[in-house]
Design a protein around this motif. Sequence first.
Motif, PDB file in Angstrom:
ATOM      1  N   LEU A  77      23.064   2.721  22.775  1.00 55.13           N
ATOM      2  CA  LEU A  77      23.677   3.652  21.834  1.00 55.13           C
ATOM      3  C   LEU A  77      24.106   4.904  22.584  1.00 55.13           C
ATOM      4  CD1 LEU A  77      21.238   3.375  18.801  1.00 55.13           C
ATOM      5  CD2 LEU A  77      23.653   2.770  18.799  1.00 55.13           C
ATOM      6  N   GLU A  85      24.642  10.732  21.449  1.00 59.61           N
ATOM      7  CA  GLU A  85      24.713  11.514  20.207  1.00 59.61           C
ATOM      8  C   GLU A  85      24.398  10.682  18.966  1.00 59.61           C
ATOM      9  OE1 GLU A  85      27.165  10.827  22.267  1.00 59.61           O
ATOM     10  OE2 GLU A  85      29.076  10.458  21.255  1.00 59.61           O
ATOM     11  N   ILE A  86      24.178   9.382  19.123  1.00 64.43           N
ATOM     12  CA  ILE A  86      23.876   8.517  17.977  1.00 64.43           C
ATOM     13  C   ILE A  86      22.359   8.378  17.833  1.00 64.43           C
ATOM     14  CG2 ILE A  86      24.187   6.226  16.965  1.00 64.43           C
ATOM     15  CD1 ILE A  86      26.841   7.544  17.229  1.00 64.43           C
ATOM     16  N   ASP A 139      18.786   6.950  17.214  1.00 61.13           N
ATOM     17  CA  ASP A 139      18.240   5.638  17.579  1.00 61.13           C
ATOM     18  C   ASP A 139      16.863   5.461  16.924  1.00 61.13           C
ATOM     19  OD1 ASP A 139      17.222   3.389  18.735  1.00 61.13           O
ATOM     20  OD2 ASP A 139      17.283   4.126  20.790  1.00 61.13           O
ATOM     21  N   ILE A 180      30.041   3.420  18.787  1.00 54.42           N
ATOM     22  CA  ILE A 180      28.694   4.003  18.818  1.00 54.42           C
ATOM     23  C   ILE A 180      27.907   3.652  20.083  1.00 54.42           C
ATOM     24  CG2 ILE A 180      28.462   4.123  16.304  1.00 54.42           C
ATOM     25  CD1 ILE A 180      26.694   1.578  16.511  1.00 54.42           C
TER      26      ILE A 180
END
Lengths: 87, 87
Positions: free
Chosen positions: A10, A13-14, A16, A72
């Motif tokens: 990922l 900035e996504i 998790d 993403i």
Amino acid sequence: MARVVVDVMLKPEILDPQGQAVQRALPRLGFDGISDVRQGKRFELEVDGPVDEAALARIHDLAESFLANTVIEDFTVHVDEVAEAAK
Amino acid sequence: MARVVVDVMLKPEILDPQGQAVQRALPRLGFDGISDVRQGKRFELEVDGPVDEAALARIHDLAESFLANTVIEDFTVHVDEVAEAAK
């Protein structure tokens, strides 16, 4: 035959949630000093024939279009040095 | 802060339906010459403090007891050289 590895993670900035769940569980299990965990996917591809620049470019396309969701996820493609050295 | 990577893959003798599904889909998508695909997990751990032998041994224990199911999975622990070099 050579092994090429595609790592899909990922983007930073996504969020998790899988990695967070692991990270939060670690102190409970007696493992301190790990400030962040990210969980991703590892694909090991067995490639017929030589792994030259053209083959790696093809695998890069494959990873981009099919193994990773590039909205993403980030991915890296590299030849598995351990498998190569073991030949 | 250093990054340690734990790769968890199904043992070679364990059937991997996820990897097989990917491998079978590739020719349909125009990618030939990939004879096998195995899919596994990659964990990126951000470690506070120095990554010395003791820290790696601790992470090895952590991976063995918690990140991998060693009945059906193999794992490797290594320091992320790219993240190290970028410092």
